[in-house]
Design a protein around this motif. Structure first.
Motif, PDB file in Angstrom:
ATOM      1  N   LEU A 115      22.932  44.498 -38.664  1.00 52.07           N
ATOM      2  CA  LEU A 115      22.254  45.115 -37.533  1.00 52.07           C
ATOM      3  C   LEU A 115      22.458  44.270 -36.276  1.00 52.07           C
ATOM      4  CD1 LEU A 115      18.886  45.856 -39.391  1.00 52.07           C
ATOM      5  CD2 LEU A 115      20.758  47.478 -39.002  1.00 52.07           C
ATOM      6  N   ALA A 116      21.933  44.766 -35.157  1.00 44.89           N
ATOM      7  CA  ALA A 116      21.921  43.995 -33.912  1.00 44.89           C
ATOM      8  C   ALA A 116      20.480  43.933 -33.426  1.00 44.89           C
ATOM      9  CB  ALA A 116      22.827  44.648 -32.872  1.00 44.89           C
ATOM     10  N   PRO A 117      19.619  43.208 -34.147  1.00 51.99           N
ATOM     11  CA  PRO A 117      18.184  43.238 -33.834  1.00 51.99           C
ATOM     12  C   PRO A 117      17.869  42.698 -32.440  1.00 51.99           C
ATOM     13  CG  PRO A 117      18.597  42.236 -35.996  1.00 51.99           C
ATOM     14  CD  PRO A 117      19.912  42.324 -35.282  1.00 51.99           C
ATOM     15  N   ARG A 118      16.935  43.357 -31.776  1.00 52.23           N
ATOM     16  CA  ARG A 118      16.469  42.804 -30.503  1.00 52.23           C
ATOM     17  C   ARG A 118      15.485  41.663 -30.760  1.00 52.23           C
ATOM     18  NH1 ARG A 118      13.387  47.473 -31.050  1.00 52.23           N
ATOM     19  NH2 ARG A 118      11.157  47.310 -30.570  1.00 52.23           N
ATOM     20  N   TRP A 119      14.891  41.662 -31.949  1.00 49.24           N
ATOM     21  CA  TRP A 119      14.077  40.523 -32.394  1.00 49.24           C
ATOM     22  C   TRP A 119      14.163  40.463 -33.905  1.00 49.24           C
ATOM     23  CZ3 TRP A 119       8.792  39.782 -34.544  1.00 49.24           C
ATOM     24  CH2 TRP A 119       8.385  38.439 -34.462  1.00 49.24           C
ATOM     25  N   LEU A 120      14.407  39.265 -34.420  1.00 49.51           N
ATOM     26  CA  LEU A 120      14.546  39.061 -35.856  1.00 49.51           C
ATOM     27  C   LEU A 120      13.719  37.850 -36.248  1.00 49.51           C
ATOM     28  CD1 LEU A 120      15.950  39.767 -38.571  1.00 49.51           C
ATOM     29  CD2 LEU A 120      17.832  38.274 -37.868  1.00 49.51           C
ATOM     30  N   ALA A 121      12.822  38.033 -37.219  1.00 53.27           N
ATOM     31  CA  ALA A 121      11.948  36.938 -37.632  1.00 53.27           C
ATOM     32  C   ALA A 121      11.748  36.983 -39.140  1.00 53.27           C
ATOM     33  CB  ALA A 121      10.599  37.021 -36.924  1.00 53.27           C
ATOM     34  N   ALA A 122      11.361  35.839 -39.691  1.00 55.90           N
ATOM     35  CA  ALA A 122      11.094  35.726 -41.120  1.00 55.90           C
ATOM     36  C   ALA A 122       9.876  34.844 -41.316  1.00 55.90           C
ATOM     37  CB  ALA A 122      12.310  35.133 -41.846  1.00 55.90           C
ATOM     38  N   THR A 123       9.138  35.109 -42.393  1.00 52.35           N
ATOM     39  CA  THR A 123       7.973  34.271 -42.698  1.00 52.35           C
ATOM     40  C   THR A 123       7.962  33.928 -44.185  1.00 52.35           C
ATOM     41  OG1 THR A 123       6.343  35.986 -43.353  1.00 52.35           O
ATOM     42  CG2 THR A 123       6.660  35.602 -40.990  1.00 52.35           C
ATOM     43  N   ASP A 124       7.399  32.776 -44.495  1.00 55.42           N
ATOM     44  CA  ASP A 124       7.155  32.404 -45.891  1.00 55.42           C
ATOM     45  C   ASP A 124       6.013  31.393 -45.914  1.00 55.42           C
ATOM     46  OD1 ASP A 124       9.118  32.715 -48.621  1.00 55.42           O
ATOM     47  OD2 ASP A 124       7.563  31.181 -48.701  1.00 55.42           O
ATOM     48  N   ILE A 125       5.252  31.417 -46.997  1.00 55.42           N
ATOM     49  CA  ILE A 125       4.106  30.524 -47.126  1.00 55.42           C
ATOM     50  C   ILE A 125       4.506  29.156 -47.656  1.00 55.42           C
ATOM     51  CG2 ILE A 125       3.468  31.128 -49.502  1.00 55.42           C
ATOM     52  CD1 ILE A 125       0.535  31.330 -48.461  1.00 55.42           C
ATOM     53  N   ASP A 126       5.725  29.061 -48.220  1.00 50.19           N
ATOM     54  CA  ASP A 126       6.212  27.828 -48.838  1.00 50.19           C
ATOM     55  C   ASP A 126       6.999  26.994 -47.825  1.00 50.19           C
ATOM     56  OD1 ASP A 126       7.240  25.840 -50.421  1.00 50.19           O
ATOM     57  OD2 ASP A 126       8.506  27.148 -51.643  1.00 50.19           O
ATOM     58  N   PRO A 127       6.541  25.784 -47.494  1.00 52.39           N
ATOM     59  CA  PRO A 127       7.250  24.965 -46.504  1.00 52.39           C
ATOM     60  C   PRO A 127       8.703  24.687 -46.873  1.00 52.39           C
ATOM     61  CG  PRO A 127       5.084  24.034 -46.976  1.00 52.39           C
ATOM     62  CD  PRO A 127       5.302  25.133 -47.966  1.00 52.39           C
ATOM     63  N   ALA A 128       9.000  24.522 -48.159  1.00 53.54           N
ATOM     64  CA  ALA A 128      10.382  24.265 -48.579  1.00 53.54           C
ATOM     65  C   ALA A 128      11.264  25.479 -48.294  1.00 53.54           C
ATOM     66  CB  ALA A 128      10.426  23.910 -50.062  1.00 53.54           C
ATOM     67  N   ALA A 129      10.729  26.669 -48.531  1.00 49.50           N
ATOM     68  CA  ALA A 129      11.481  27.884 -48.237  1.00 49.50           C
ATOM     69  C   ALA A 129      11.709  28.037 -46.741  1.00 49.50           C
ATOM     70  CB  ALA A 129      10.735  29.103 -48.786  1.00 49.50           C
ATOM     71  N   VAL A 130      10.698  27.739 -45.953  1.00 53.54           N
ATOM     72  CA  VAL A 130      10.827  27.833 -44.498  1.00 53.54           C
ATOM     73  C   VAL A 130      11.929  26.910 -43.988  1.00 53.54           C
ATOM     74  CG1 VAL A 130       9.657  27.360 -42.308  1.00 53.54           C
ATOM     75  CG2 VAL A 130       8.465  28.616 -44.110  1.00 53.54           C
ATOM     76  N   ALA A 131      11.967  25.686 -44.488  1.00 53.33           N
ATOM     77  CA  ALA A 131      12.993  24.732 -44.069  1.00 53.33           C
ATOM     78  C   ALA A 131      14.384  25.237 -44.446  1.00 53.33           C
ATOM     79  CB  ALA A 131      12.731  23.370 -44.697  1.00 53.33           C
ATOM     80  N   CYS A 132      14.496  25.804 -45.639  1.00 51.72           N
ATOM     81  CA  CYS A 132      15.778  26.326 -46.104  1.00 51.72           C
ATOM     82  C   CYS A 132      16.203  27.524 -45.265  1.00 51.72           C
ATOM     83  CB  CYS A 132      15.666  26.695 -47.580  1.00 51.72           C
ATOM     84  SG  CYS A 132      17.218  27.156 -48.369  1.00 51.72           S
ATOM     85  N   ALA A 133      15.269  28.428 -44.996  1.00 49.31           N
ATOM     86  CA  ALA A 133      15.579  29.613 -44.200  1.00 49.31           C
ATOM     87  C   ALA A 133      15.998  29.230 -42.780  1.00 49.31           C
ATOM     88  CB  ALA A 133      14.377  30.546 -44.167  1.00 49.31           C
ATOM     89  N   ARG A 134      15.332  28.245 -42.216  1.00 44.66           N
ATOM     90  CA  ARG A 134      15.703  27.820 -40.857  1.00 44.66           C
ATOM     91  C   ARG A 134      17.133  27.291 -40.824  1.00 44.66           C
ATOM     92  NH1 ARG A 134       9.794  25.143 -39.413  1.00 44.66           N
ATOM     93  NH2 ARG A 134       8.891  27.075 -38.550  1.00 44.66           N
ATOM     94  N   ARG A 135      17.527  26.610 -41.894  1.00 48.21           N
ATOM     95  CA  ARG A 135      18.906  26.111 -41.951  1.00 48.21           C
ATOM     96  C   ARG A 135      19.891  27.276 -42.053  1.00 48.21           C
ATOM     97  NH1 ARG A 135      21.602  23.283 -46.388  1.00 48.21           N
ATOM     98  NH2 ARG A 135      19.676  23.382 -47.573  1.00 48.21           N
ATOM     99  N   ASN A 136      19.570  28.271 -42.875  1.00 41.04           N
ATOM    100  CA  ASN A 136      20.476  29.403 -43.037  1.00 41.04           C
ATOM    101  C   ASN A 136      20.554  30.283 -41.800  1.00 41.04           C
ATOM    102  OD1 ASN A 136      21.620  29.260 -45.724  1.00 41.04           O
ATOM    103  ND2 ASN A 136      19.560  29.599 -46.517  1.00 41.04           N
TER     104      ASN A 136
END
Length: 260
Positions: A115-136
């Motif tokens: 897609l070509a999102p005008r806004w794209l965001a993600a959430t997770d309750i697990d800090p380890a997952a958040v760190a991994c997602a931010r890297r990806n």
């Protein structure tokens, strides 16, 4: 002194004896990931002991993309490609998109490429997952928030989202102990345990999505095929219009729901 080359056949036999169904493919991946026989041996010992292959490699393939996966973070499953496909087919060309329970961010990355999102965001309750997602998601113009479902999102997006996706946990608590050891012993329990009937988190997703979706916006979630009727009723009671997609080849079920 030159090192002795690794015997691929012996490696395949070792992996197969340990129960690795795709022993030949795994052997090739381990050999490609290691610089020397000692590293191959160390990785093999960890794999034979039951550690997920993706943790050893540091990545998983998902929707044709290489997604970084850190130890303890939920490993993307091939069946979740149906979630991506269903979501991409429902929304407009420049949607506002949120991926809940994002884990490594695999679904978010796949949607960013489709897609070509005008806004794209993600959430997770697990800090380890958040760190991994931010890297990806680095470099993909996406924001990753730490918190429970919609709670950490900027309030001004309430009622304005075109697409919400969620691969939330949907395994019933009593069934977690029956999951393959790779999952139940290595992945974060919060990414697996969906409560007594597996739908505790997904019910909340539907109830809260109504307030965050724009009129005509869609919610798309992954769910077990035996759970889809109960969850569909919950989504309908929340004010959404549900429909079901199933893919036999992927052994996957997605429930989509539109806000009227």
């Amino acid at each position: 002194m030159e090192s002795v080359p690794v015997d691929r056949s012996a490696l395949v036999d070792r992996l197969r004896a340990a129960g690795c169904v795709y022993a030949e493919d795994e052997a090739d991946l381990l050999l490609a990931a290691a610089d020397d026989p000692a590293t191959v041996a160390a990785l093999t010992e960890r794999r034979v002991a039951g550690e997920p292959l993706e943790y050893l490699l540091g990545w998983a393939e998902f929707c044709g993309l290489r997604i970084a996966v850190d130890a303890g973070v939920f490993v993307p499953r091939g069946r979740t490609a149906l979630l991506v496909e269903a979501a991409a087919a429902l929304t407009g060309p420049t949607p506002a998109v949120v991926d809940l329970c994002c884990g490594s961010g695999a679904t978010t990355v796949a949607l960013a490429h489709r897609l070509a999102p005008r806004w794209l965001a993600a959430t997770d309750i697990d800090p380890a997952a958040v760190a991994c997602a931010r890297r990806n998601l680095a470099g993909l113009a996406a924001e990753v928030f730490e918190g429970d479902l919609f709670a950490p999102l900027p309030p001004h997006w309430r009622g304005r989202l075109d697409l919400v996706v969620a691969n939330a946990p949907y395994v019933p608590t009593d069934a977690v102990a029956l999951m393959p050891p790779e999952a139940r012993l290595h992945e974060a329990p919060v990414a697996l345990d969906g409560g007594p009937d597996g739908l505790s988190v997904l019910r909340r997703v539907g109830a809260e999505a109504v307030g965050w979706l724009a009129p005509g916006g869609h919610l798309v979630v992954e769910v077990g095929v035996t759970q889809v009727d109960v969850l569909g009723e919950a989504f309908a009671a929340a004010g959404l219009l549900p429909s079901v997609r199933h893919d036999d080849d992927l052994d996957a079920t997605a429930l989509t729901a539109r806000r009227p």
